[in-house]
Enzyme design. Structure first.
Site, PDB file in Angstrom:
ATOM      1  N   HIS A 287       0.799  -1.226   0.000  1.00 49.23           N
ATOM      2  CA  HIS A 287       0.000   0.000   0.000  1.00 49.23           C
ATOM      3  C   HIS A 287       0.828   1.271   0.000  1.00 49.23           C
ATOM      4  O   HIS A 287       0.254   2.364  -0.035  1.00 49.23           O
ATOM      5  CB  HIS A 287      -0.935   0.032   1.208  1.00 49.23           C
ATOM      6  CG  HIS A 287      -2.090  -0.907   1.105  1.00 49.23           C
ATOM      7  ND1 HIS A 287      -3.283  -0.560   0.515  1.00 49.23           N
ATOM      8  CD2 HIS A 287      -2.224  -2.187   1.488  1.00 49.23           C
ATOM      9  CE1 HIS A 287      -4.112  -1.579   0.561  1.00 49.23           C
ATOM     10  NE2 HIS A 287      -3.492  -2.593   1.155  1.00 49.23           N
ATOM     11  N   LYS A 478      -8.381  14.479   3.864  1.00 51.39           N
ATOM     12  CA  LYS A 478      -7.602  13.242   3.933  1.00 51.39           C
ATOM     13  C   LYS A 478      -6.699  13.381   5.155  1.00 51.39           C
ATOM     14  O   LYS A 478      -6.622  14.461   5.739  1.00 51.39           O
ATOM     15  CB  LYS A 478      -6.770  13.027   2.659  1.00 51.39           C
ATOM     16  CG  LYS A 478      -5.973  14.275   2.229  1.00 51.39           C
ATOM     17  CD  LYS A 478      -5.222  14.078   0.922  1.00 51.39           C
ATOM     18  CE  LYS A 478      -6.112  14.106  -0.307  1.00 51.39           C
ATOM     19  NZ  LYS A 478      -6.145  12.854  -1.048  1.00 51.39           N
ATOM     20  N   ARG A 479      -6.005  12.311   5.575  1.00 52.10           N
ATOM     21  CA  ARG A 479      -5.076  12.452   6.689  1.00 52.10           C
ATOM     22  C   ARG A 479      -4.061  13.571   6.382  1.00 52.10           C
ATOM     23  O   ARG A 479      -3.686  13.773   5.212  1.00 52.10           O
ATOM     24  CB  ARG A 479      -4.357  11.123   6.950  1.00 52.10           C
ATOM     25  CG  ARG A 479      -5.243  10.050   7.586  1.00 52.10           C
ATOM     26  CD  ARG A 479      -5.752  10.458   8.959  1.00 52.10           C
ATOM     27  NE  ARG A 479      -4.683  10.543   9.909  1.00 52.10           N
ATOM     28  CZ  ARG A 479      -4.391   9.611  10.823  1.00 52.10           C
ATOM     29  NH1 ARG A 479      -5.130   8.515  10.919  1.00 52.10           N
ATOM     30  NH2 ARG A 479      -3.383   9.768  11.661  1.00 52.10           N
ATOM     31  N   LYS A 484       1.033  14.565   1.208  1.00 51.73           N
ATOM     32  CA  LYS A 484      -0.249  14.943   0.612  1.00 51.73           C
ATOM     33  C   LYS A 484      -0.322  16.443   0.325  1.00 51.73           C
ATOM     34  O   LYS A 484      -1.260  16.923  -0.299  1.00 51.73           O
ATOM     35  CB  LYS A 484      -1.395  14.489   1.522  1.00 51.73           C
ATOM     36  CG  LYS A 484      -1.544  12.952   1.591  1.00 51.73           C
ATOM     37  CD  LYS A 484      -2.566  12.540   2.637  1.00 51.73           C
ATOM     38  CE  LYS A 484      -2.669  11.029   2.835  1.00 51.73           C
ATOM     39  NZ  LYS A 484      -3.552  10.363   1.853  1.00 51.73           N
ATOM     40  N   THR A 586      -8.211   6.824  -2.615  1.00 52.99           N
ATOM     41  CA  THR A 586      -9.587   6.404  -2.896  1.00 52.99           C
ATOM     42  C   THR A 586     -10.512   7.598  -2.725  1.00 52.99           C
ATOM     43  O   THR A 586     -11.597   7.625  -3.302  1.00 52.99           O
ATOM     44  CB  THR A 586     -10.047   5.270  -1.957  1.00 52.99           C
ATOM     45  OG1 THR A 586      -9.750   5.657  -0.606  1.00 52.99           O
ATOM     46  CG2 THR A 586      -9.340   3.968  -2.303  1.00 52.99           C
ATOM     47  N   LYS A 590     -14.055   8.855  -4.805  1.00 52.55           N
ATOM     48  CA  LYS A 590     -15.338   9.238  -4.190  1.00 52.55           C
ATOM     49  C   LYS A 590     -15.813  10.583  -4.756  1.00 52.55           C
ATOM     50  O   LYS A 590     -16.989  10.751  -5.089  1.00 52.55           O
ATOM     51  CB  LYS A 590     -15.195   9.354  -2.665  1.00 52.55           C
ATOM     52  CG  LYS A 590     -14.811   8.057  -1.960  1.00 52.55           C
ATOM     53  CD  LYS A 590     -14.413   8.324  -0.499  1.00 52.55           C
ATOM     54  CE  LYS A 590     -13.652   7.153   0.090  1.00 52.55           C
ATOM     55  NZ  LYS A 590     -13.027   7.496   1.393  1.00 52.55           N
TER      56      LYS A 590
HETATM   57  C1  LIG Z   1     -11.745   7.657   1.655  1.00 52.77           C
HETATM   58  C2  LIG Z   1     -11.265   8.110   2.972  1.00 52.77           C
HETATM   59  C3  LIG Z   1      -9.895   8.301   3.200  1.00 52.77           C
HETATM   60  C4  LIG Z   1      -8.859   8.122   2.109  1.00 52.77           C
HETATM   61  O1  LIG Z   1      -8.722   9.343   1.439  1.00 52.77           O
HETATM   62  P1  LIG Z   1      -7.452   9.648   0.494  1.00 52.77           P
HETATM   63  O2  LIG Z   1      -7.780  10.969  -0.093  1.00 52.77           O
HETATM   64  O3  LIG Z   1      -7.428   8.549  -0.532  1.00 52.77           O
HETATM   65  O4  LIG Z   1      -6.264   9.652   1.372  1.00 52.77           O
HETATM   66  C5  LIG Z   1      -9.481   8.745   4.442  1.00 52.77           C
HETATM   67  N1  LIG Z   1     -10.372   8.968   5.429  1.00 52.77           N
HETATM   68  C6  LIG Z   1     -11.694   8.801   5.251  1.00 52.77           C
HETATM   69  C7  LIG Z   1     -12.619   9.073   6.385  1.00 52.77           C
HETATM   70  C8  LIG Z   1     -12.186   8.365   4.022  1.00 52.77           C
HETATM   71  O5  LIG Z   1     -13.501   8.185   3.865  1.00 52.77           O
END
Ligand SMILES: *Cc1c(COP(=O)(O)O)cnc(C)c1O
Length: 764
Positions: A287, A478-479, A484, A586, A590
């Site tokens: 990952h 995101k985190r 990032k 991911t 979304k």
């Molecule tokens: C989808 C999701 C992530 C992953 O987001 P990335 O932009 O791919 O890092 C992290 N936290 C939550 C709550 C999510 O729903």
């Protein structure tokens, strides 16, 4: 996992009936749904991917289990106080959890510490400490197919005689208090995302889930017709045909030596036989390629906690290195590079190497990432066994990430192309037919506007902040991590702010920039980034010259249930990691599915999103992987960009001089110092391209129709990113199992009425 109620109703086809029933009781279903706590048992994308996979496996009729730990405390709740992140314990089980069922009948022992005795009869792991693993089952319903799978999470329990048998004899009270020591194993989730922290309790957690799960799997195998035999010994020949275990990163890597231990020490299989079965059972998903995230457990720690496993790992390594040496004689450097054991300084086990050697398949999570895995990070291993290396591009479940979170858009799509797309997301391509349909364009724009108004009302109600729903919602959730590049977004905000102030009469396309995400509690730089965003927001949001043109919101406590609210309301999705660092992402998918446009780098799955939609339908900017590599070769010098770009200089100078922290002008010294002298993620190098690309975004946003047409082209191209597609590929290429779209008859329409009836003739 997030919340379960609405997802259950949707997958069971009960949502409308339940809404109606609850309404008749004078209640509001949405209000009830808000009461449920999120199950926050993961850190970010990796755990959420597993959750999407569970939904897809149940929907595709695959008999799969999701195994994990039932943490008593999940990912912390994030509070923002005076602009700083403050962590609060996530006591998610306080009011009980109606979705789980304890299964004490399947409780299993897990051993730690002790020593190994060798005799002609084989190795014996003795004098161990035992912790019990109590499983809790949560149902995982498939979408409208009357199939229910199981998520089984293990909780640590002290045995009743814990500490009473040996050293604590006589001190009964202390012995009872010490039960905590055992039960701490499942107490709390480690809150790091993409970061390895080599703590003993974390290693205990990793072995705990692995040991309990393998016993559970072997118990089921032995109970099946494949495992039951007339003789004393179980025949394991068909084990890899009946069982496939997918390792979600290296966190469960100890499963490989553990299965070897069970086969060799307990079931008395010869080593070679056991190794063949083990390799054919496991597959490993990588990952991340960030070096600080790769697990490298100190040998001393493993020797203390799991002495027999260390011996087995050494034996695996010896045979592995002998094999390499036979193929590449006199290549000592290759042996060093490929060893499972890293020498020099602290001796460590490279868990990724263990996973690669112990698995029959290794995959990355997006095309570009799988290429990097194959040609860079694990180059030697791919040279040895090229067939082993695969790609499985990540996906998201369209049930939660469209039907549940965006019913307006889901219905609009169903009106145009029917409802089958929910199970076969590739059918979204049929929307291409409507790209020039003025009515459809207006309806898509209207749904987005309604979602934005709803989200604005939520922010006003929960946080007393007002945002302008006609401004562009520019969202980066995101985190928080340096790779990032939330800092680059922050520099863009400051740049927009300075432009508004420089020329207040000039046309400015109004934006609401929303940034959210948790920082690992021990990650100093991530916490400073949160503070900086809040400091910038404070200045920008209170400057009368800015008015409603620009607002900056730090979204507190980003989690699945909040993602479900903000993503459908987003116009612009920020996916701006340094090329080569985000394995897939991911979140990007979304947003695409929910009608946002993407501004992003050629990284992770962004590359395939551009391939599917056409690069002209995303805002792609900045360095490609090759450019980053070349810049590294030349040597990255941040100062050069600062000297050349006046707007960058101005923004950086403002942070440096305390413009955003007047009471504490040196507050952001560490951030500034990092950006100039040790920025591994090269924020300044992409700044100019990013700002220019953002200008194009604003320009398109002025033309609402052109914008929405681009949105429709994106939605129509999002089909590839269903986790159903991902899981079909795992099933076909790795697990060798057949998905089934059979809809099992519901219990009130029995397949064989006689068989399903109780003696008095009523349906069972
Ligand atoms: C989808 C999701 C992530 C992953 O987001 P990335 O932009 O791919 O890092 C992290 N936290 C939550 C709550 C999510 O729903």
């Amino acid at each position: 996992m997030g919340r379960t109620l609405q997802n259950t109703m949707i997958n069971l086809g009960l949502q409308n009936a339940c809404d109606e029933a609850v309404y008749q009781l004078g209640l509001d279903m949405e209000e009830l749904e808000e009461i449920e706590e999120d199950a926050g048992l993961g850190n970010g994308g990796l755990g959420r991917l597993a959750a999407c996979f569970l939904d897809s496996m149940a929907t595709l009729g695959l008999a799969a289990y999701g195994y994990g730990i039932r943490y008593e405390y999940g990912i912390f709740n994030q509070k923002i106080r005076d602009g700083w992140q403050v962590e609060e314990a996530d006591d998610w089980l306080r009011h009980g959890n109606p979705w789980e069922k304890a299964r004490p009948e399947y409780m299993l022992p897990v051993h730690f510490y002790g020593r190994v005795e060798h005799s002609p009869a084989g190795a014996k792991w003795v004098d161990t400490q035992v912790v019990l693993a109590l499983p809790y089952d949560t149902p995982v319903p498939g979408y409208m197919n009357n199939t229910v799978n199981t998520m089984r999470l293990w909780s640590a329990r002290a045995p009743n005689d814990f500490n009473l048998r040996d050293f604590n004899v006589g001190d009964y009270i202390q012995a009872v208090l010490d039960r905590n020591l055992a039960e701490n194993i499942s107490r709390v989730l480690y809150p790091n995302d993409n970061f390895f922290e080599g703590k003993e309790l974390r290693l205990k957690q990793e072995y705990f889930v692995v040991a309990a799960t393998l016993q559970d799997i072997i118990r089921r195998f032995k109970a099946s017709k494949f495992g039951s035999t007339d003789t004393v010994r179980t025949v394991f020949d068909s084990f890899p045909d009946q069982v496939a275990i997918q390792l979600n990163d290296t966190h469960p890597a100890m499963a490989i030596p553990e299965l070897m231990r069970i086969f060799v020490d307990i079931e008395k299989l010869p080593w070679d036989k056991a190794w063949d079965l083990t390799k054919r059972t496991f597959a490993y998903t990588n990952h991340t390629v960030l070096p600080e995230a790769l697990e490298r457990w100190p040998v001393d720690l493993v020797e203390k906690l799991l002495p027999r496993h260390l011996q087995i790992i050494y034996e695996i390594n010896q045979r592995h290195l002998d094999h390499i040496a036979s193929l590449f004689p006199n290549d000592v450097d290759r042996l060093r590079r490929m060893s499972l054991i890293e020498e020099g300084g602290t001796k460590r086990i490279n868990m990724a190497h263990l996973c690669i050697v112990g698995s029959h398949a290794v995959n990355g999570v997006a095309k570009i990432h799988s290429e990097i895995v194959k040609t860079q990070v694990f180059e030697d291993f791919a040279e040895l066994e090229p067939e082993k290396f695969q790609n499985k591009t990540n996906g998201i479940t369209p049930r939660r990430w469209l039907l549940l979170c965006n019913p307006g858009l889901a219905e609009l799509i169903a009106e145009k192309i029917g409802e089958d797309y929910v199970r076969d997301l590739s059918q979204l391509t049929k929307l291409h037919e409507f790209v020039d349909d003025d009515l459809f364009i207006r309806e898509v724009a209207k749904v987005k506007q309604e979602n934005k108004v709803k989200f604005a009302l939520y922010l006003e109600k929960e946080y007393k902040v007002k945002i302008n729903p006609s401004s562009m919602f520019d969202v980066h959730v995101k985190r928080i991590h340096e790779y990032k590049r939330q800092l680059m977004n922050c520099l863009h905000i400051i740049t927009m702010y300075n432009r508004i102030r420089r020329d207040p009469t000039k046309l400015f396309v109004p934006r609401t920039v929303i940034i959210g995400g948790k920082a690992a509690p021990g990650y100093h730089m991530a916490k400073m980034i949160i503070k900086l965003i809040n400091a910038v927001a404070q200045v920008v949001n209170n400057d009368p010259m800015v008015g409603s043109k620009l607002k900056v919101i730090f979204l507190e406590n980003y989690r699945v249930s909040l993602a479900e609210k903000v993503i459908p309301a987003t116009d612009l999705s920020e996916q701006i990691s340094t090329a080569g660092t985000e394995a897939s992402g991911t979140g990007n998918m979304k947003f695409m599915l929910n009608g946002a446009l993407t501004i992003g780098t050629m990284d992770g799955a962004n590359v395939e999103m551009a391939e599917e939609a056409g690069e002209e339908n995303l805002f792609i900017f900045g360095m490609r992987v090759e450019d980053v590599t070349e810049l590294d070769r030349k040597g990255y010098n941040a100062q050069l960009y600062y000297d050349r770009l006046p707007e960058l200089k101005q923004a950086v100078d403002q942070i440096k001089s305390g413009f955003f922290s007047p009471k504490e002008p040196n507050l952001f010294n560490d951030v500034i110092n990092m950006l100039f002298h040790h920025d591994r993620f090269k924020v300044f190098a992409d700044y100019e391209a990013y700002v220019k690309c953002q200008e194009k975004v604003s320009e398109l946003y002025l033309n609402s129709k052109a914008w929405t047409k681009m949105v429709i082209r994106n939605i129509a191209a999002a089909g590839k990113f269903s986790s159903d597609r991902t899981i079909k590929e795992y099933a076909r290429d790795i697990w060798h199992v057949e998905p089934s779209d059979l809809k099992i008859p519901p219990p009130n329409e029995p397949r064989d009425a006689a068989q399903d009836k109780t003696p008095n003739g009523t349906a069972a």
